[in-house]
Design an enzyme around this catalytic site. Sequence first.
Site, PDB file in Angstrom:
ATOM      1  N   ASP A 187       0.853  -1.174   0.000  1.00  0.00           N
ATOM      2  CA  ASP A 187       0.000   0.000   0.000  1.00  0.00           C
ATOM      3  C   ASP A 187       0.904   1.243   0.000  1.00  0.00           C
ATOM      4  O   ASP A 187       2.121   1.144   0.121  1.00  0.00           O
ATOM      5  CB  ASP A 187      -0.871  -0.059   1.264  1.00  0.00           C
ATOM      6  CG  ASP A 187      -1.696   1.181   1.479  1.00  0.00           C
ATOM      7  OD1 ASP A 187      -2.413   1.593   0.544  1.00  0.00           O
ATOM      8  OD2 ASP A 187      -1.626   1.752   2.581  1.00  0.00           O
TER       9      ASP A 187
ATOM     10  N   ALA B 126      -0.037   5.215   1.451  1.00  0.00           N
ATOM     11  CA  ALA B 126      -0.117   6.025   2.670  1.00  0.00           C
ATOM     12  C   ALA B 126      -0.215   5.150   3.911  1.00  0.00           C
ATOM     13  O   ALA B 126      -1.052   4.259   3.995  1.00  0.00           O
ATOM     14  CB  ALA B 126      -1.306   6.970   2.603  1.00  0.00           C
TER      15      ALA B 126
ATOM     16  N   ALA C 238     -13.483  10.297  10.034  1.00  0.00           N
ATOM     17  CA  ALA C 238     -12.884  10.248   8.705  1.00  0.00           C
ATOM     18  C   ALA C 238     -11.986   9.033   8.539  1.00  0.00           C
ATOM     19  O   ALA C 238     -11.884   8.466   7.448  1.00  0.00           O
ATOM     20  CB  ALA C 238     -12.088  11.529   8.439  1.00  0.00           C
TER      21      ALA C 238
ATOM     22  N   MET D 194     -10.901   4.032   6.186  1.00  0.00           N
ATOM     23  CA  MET D 194      -9.630   4.135   5.465  1.00  0.00           C
ATOM     24  C   MET D 194      -9.221   2.808   4.847  1.00  0.00           C
ATOM     25  O   MET D 194      -9.403   1.748   5.426  1.00  0.00           O
ATOM     26  CB  MET D 194      -8.535   4.629   6.404  1.00  0.00           C
ATOM     27  CG  MET D 194      -8.469   6.149   6.488  1.00  0.00           C
ATOM     28  SD  MET D 194      -7.974   6.935   4.928  1.00  0.00           S
ATOM     29  CE  MET D 194      -6.238   6.499   4.884  1.00  0.00           C
TER      30      MET D 194
ATOM     31  N   LYS E 107     -11.368   5.951  -2.673  1.00  0.00           N
ATOM     32  CA  LYS E 107     -11.814   7.208  -2.080  1.00  0.00           C
ATOM     33  C   LYS E 107     -13.297   7.494  -2.322  1.00  0.00           C
ATOM     34  O   LYS E 107     -13.971   8.064  -1.459  1.00  0.00           O
ATOM     35  CB  LYS E 107     -10.936   8.355  -2.567  1.00  0.00           C
ATOM     36  CG  LYS E 107      -9.547   8.310  -1.963  1.00  0.00           C
ATOM     37  CD  LYS E 107      -9.594   8.450  -0.445  1.00  0.00           C
ATOM     38  CE  LYS E 107      -8.265   8.168   0.235  1.00  0.00           C
ATOM     39  NZ  LYS E 107      -8.065   6.737   0.527  1.00  0.00           N
TER      40      LYS E 107
ATOM     41  N   HIS F 119     -15.017   5.480   0.163  1.00  0.00           N
ATOM     42  CA  HIS F 119     -14.763   6.063   1.482  1.00  0.00           C
ATOM     43  C   HIS F 119     -15.760   7.198   1.753  1.00  0.00           C
ATOM     44  O   HIS F 119     -16.376   7.249   2.828  1.00  0.00           O
ATOM     45  CB  HIS F 119     -13.325   6.596   1.506  1.00  0.00           C
ATOM     46  CG  HIS F 119     -12.836   7.023   2.855  1.00  0.00           C
ATOM     47  ND1 HIS F 119     -11.575   6.721   3.307  1.00  0.00           N
ATOM     48  CD2 HIS F 119     -13.411   7.746   3.842  1.00  0.00           C
ATOM     49  CE1 HIS F 119     -11.409   7.225   4.511  1.00  0.00           C
ATOM     50  NE2 HIS F 119     -12.516   7.859   4.865  1.00  0.00           N
TER      51      HIS F 119
ATOM     52  N   ARG G  23     -10.625  -2.137  -3.408  1.00  0.00           N
ATOM     53  CA  ARG G  23     -10.695  -2.895  -2.160  1.00  0.00           C
ATOM     54  C   ARG G  23     -12.115  -2.906  -1.606  1.00  0.00           C
ATOM     55  O   ARG G  23     -12.841  -1.935  -1.792  1.00  0.00           O
ATOM     56  CB  ARG G  23      -9.765  -2.242  -1.124  1.00  0.00           C
ATOM     57  CG  ARG G  23      -8.315  -2.257  -1.531  1.00  0.00           C
ATOM     58  CD  ARG G  23      -7.509  -1.360  -0.599  1.00  0.00           C
ATOM     59  NE  ARG G  23      -6.103  -1.370  -0.976  1.00  0.00           N
ATOM     60  CZ  ARG G  23      -5.236  -0.454  -0.572  1.00  0.00           C
ATOM     61  NH1 ARG G  23      -5.644   0.546   0.188  1.00  0.00           N
ATOM     62  NH2 ARG G  23      -3.978  -0.528  -0.941  1.00  0.00           N
TER      63      ARG G  23
ATOM     64  N   ASP H 117      -1.821  -1.106   6.064  1.00  0.00           N
ATOM     65  CA  ASP H 117      -2.125  -0.608   7.405  1.00  0.00           C
ATOM     66  C   ASP H 117      -3.613  -0.527   7.681  1.00  0.00           C
ATOM     67  O   ASP H 117      -4.005  -0.039   8.736  1.00  0.00           O
ATOM     68  CB  ASP H 117      -1.503   0.778   7.598  1.00  0.00           C
ATOM     69  CG  ASP H 117      -2.083   1.819   6.652  1.00  0.00           C
ATOM     70  OD1 ASP H 117      -2.656   2.823   7.134  1.00  0.00           O
ATOM     71  OD2 ASP H 117      -1.979   1.650   5.425  1.00  0.00           O
TER      72      ASP H 117
END
Length: 266
Positions: free
Chosen positions: A9, A11, A42, A46, A50, A53, A157, A183
């Site tokens: 990944d 970030a 927010a 994650m 996006k 999200h 994902r 993460d």
Amino acid sequence: MALKALILDWAGTAVDFGSRAPMGAFVEAFSRVGVTISIDEAREPMGLPKRDHVAALLYTHTIGQRWEAVHGRLPDEADVDRVLAIFEPLNVEVIPRHADLIPGLLDVVAFARAKGMKIGSTTGYTRPIMEKLMPLAAEAGYAPDNVVCAGDLAAGRPSPLMMYRTFADIGVWPPSACVKLDDTEPGIAEGLAAGTWTVGLALSGNAAGLSKAELDSLSPDDRAMVRARANDRLSRAGAHFVIDTVADLLPVLDAIEARLAAGLRP
């Protein structure tokens, strides 16, 4: 069987310790449409693409109620696109402030390449965000063999499609010869769905949500508490291994190769 690839990944895994860049952008994007959300809210979805999200946030009961109070109705798909259109340039704008490589990354990549392994990558970031980030990472010495972004394929994902594209891009198979580092829970789910070994990163990314300076300032007891909470989240998501950061990966690679040698698979 020797390992053939690391698939990382971005970030919180390879760059941006604490996965900080998207957080302010999400809070500001919602603020611009009259809705207040917290950093903790927010962070909850994650790892998803996006757009997904944004949708996950808008369609939660509490945020949906705030939207209804401001706009007189519940949010819909057009509202998802509206917020995303605000979010994306905000995220692009802050990328240069959150592009530092996570300590230890380059050493791990050099070790893997010396073993003949490929370095793949998938991300919940969109292509415009990555077009800003990739050159900055390359200047710092990190240039994986491919980058698959949210929005590149029909689904992101937690589906395995970005992983499948990565296998094809870098020419590796079977999935059991690959290791996915992430993460977030959706990122771990992506690796599991694709059939790879998965390694969760507890302290460098979203599960802890702290910058390196914030993490280093914690007392040993507080750091242990953050680690335990993050380990639990990633372990419950199904990660085969959980480590603090990418810098701790090399013993895990040895452990995975030992399992492969014993005939075990993910």
